[in-house]
Design an enzyme around this catalytic site. Sequence first.
Site, PDB file in Angstrom:
ATOM      1  N   ALA A 269       9.482   5.969  -4.982  1.00  0.00           N
ATOM      2  CA  ALA A 269       8.506   6.999  -5.361  1.00  0.00           C
ATOM      3  C   ALA A 269       7.179   6.624  -4.717  1.00  0.00           C
ATOM      4  CB  ALA A 269       8.352   7.070  -6.877  1.00  0.00           C
ATOM      5  N   CYS A 270       6.318   7.596  -4.496  1.00  0.00           N
ATOM      6  CA  CYS A 270       5.065   7.323  -3.794  1.00  0.00           C
ATOM      7  C   CYS A 270       4.270   6.240  -4.516  1.00  0.00           C
ATOM      8  CB  CYS A 270       4.252   8.599  -3.620  1.00  0.00           C
ATOM      9  SG  CYS A 270       3.215   9.033  -5.026  1.00  0.00           S
ATOM     10  N   LEU A 271       3.442   5.533  -3.774  1.00  0.00           N
ATOM     11  CA  LEU A 271       2.717   4.388  -4.316  1.00  0.00           C
ATOM     12  C   LEU A 271       1.746   4.762  -5.430  1.00  0.00           C
ATOM     13  CD1 LEU A 271       1.950   2.437  -1.002  1.00  0.00           C
ATOM     14  CD2 LEU A 271       3.761   1.976  -2.677  1.00  0.00           C
TER      15      LEU A 271
END
Length: 267
Positions: free
Chosen positions: A174-176
């Site tokens: 998942a995105c940071l």
Amino acid sequence: MDLHEKFELLKKNLSALDSLCIAFSGGVDSTFLLKAAHDVLGDKVLAVTARSFSYPEREFKEAVEFTKKHGILHEVILSEELDVEGFSDNPANRCYLCKNELFEKIDKIAKEKGIAYIAEGSNIDDLGDYRPGLTAVSEHKVLSPLREAQLTKEEIRSLSKELDLPTWNKPAFACLSSRFPYGQKITKEKLEMVDKAEQFLLDHGFRQVRVRHHGDIARIEISQAEMEKFLNLELMKEVGGYFKTLGFPYTALDLKGYRTGSMNETL
């Protein structure tokens, strides 16, 4: 429906589309969707990948390599979430703000190129967690072919393996920006800290990794299967020392291990 009936349904649904833009991150789901769509529609499919500080370079490179290998049309856009009003404040609907901006940009590309539809790669399991980004999917009338075919994550992995896709056993990503507790300010510098911390663990052979940013504390989540590997005094000292150089005075290991959406547990 069994696994292959769902796959046939997916291909049938895709074949009914004139042309398609796919939001492509290079993850398990979007890679499988892109390959299936390209097999059915050929050059009527365009992959669109958004670059930002929340998207690690390693993920971007894998996405580019995949499209090149399979001869898939690919466009890269800049989608800097930190510039979206309210995003850096990290509200509970942060993912909605990001997806809304992303689909606005993809919609513009689709209109410019005369592409009829936009699709994204969420699967049926995603309905079981807090996913504000799905509201943006609905609002922008983006298709979710994997959900429409009732495909689960494990089924997508199984079909990906049959198709010999390199992502079939790729760890979930998942995105940071998802590494921060809601309400904690997100900055470029903090994203870089998390990215470097996770890359350090990946370089040491860990596969399923999250480094959650809690101010002075880095909370490490790794899979239960890798927990024993981490419990090595020299390794822990090395990790703690490196994380301190990144700006984390304290490093902690989450005893529950990695789990999807752990930041939603406080909602």
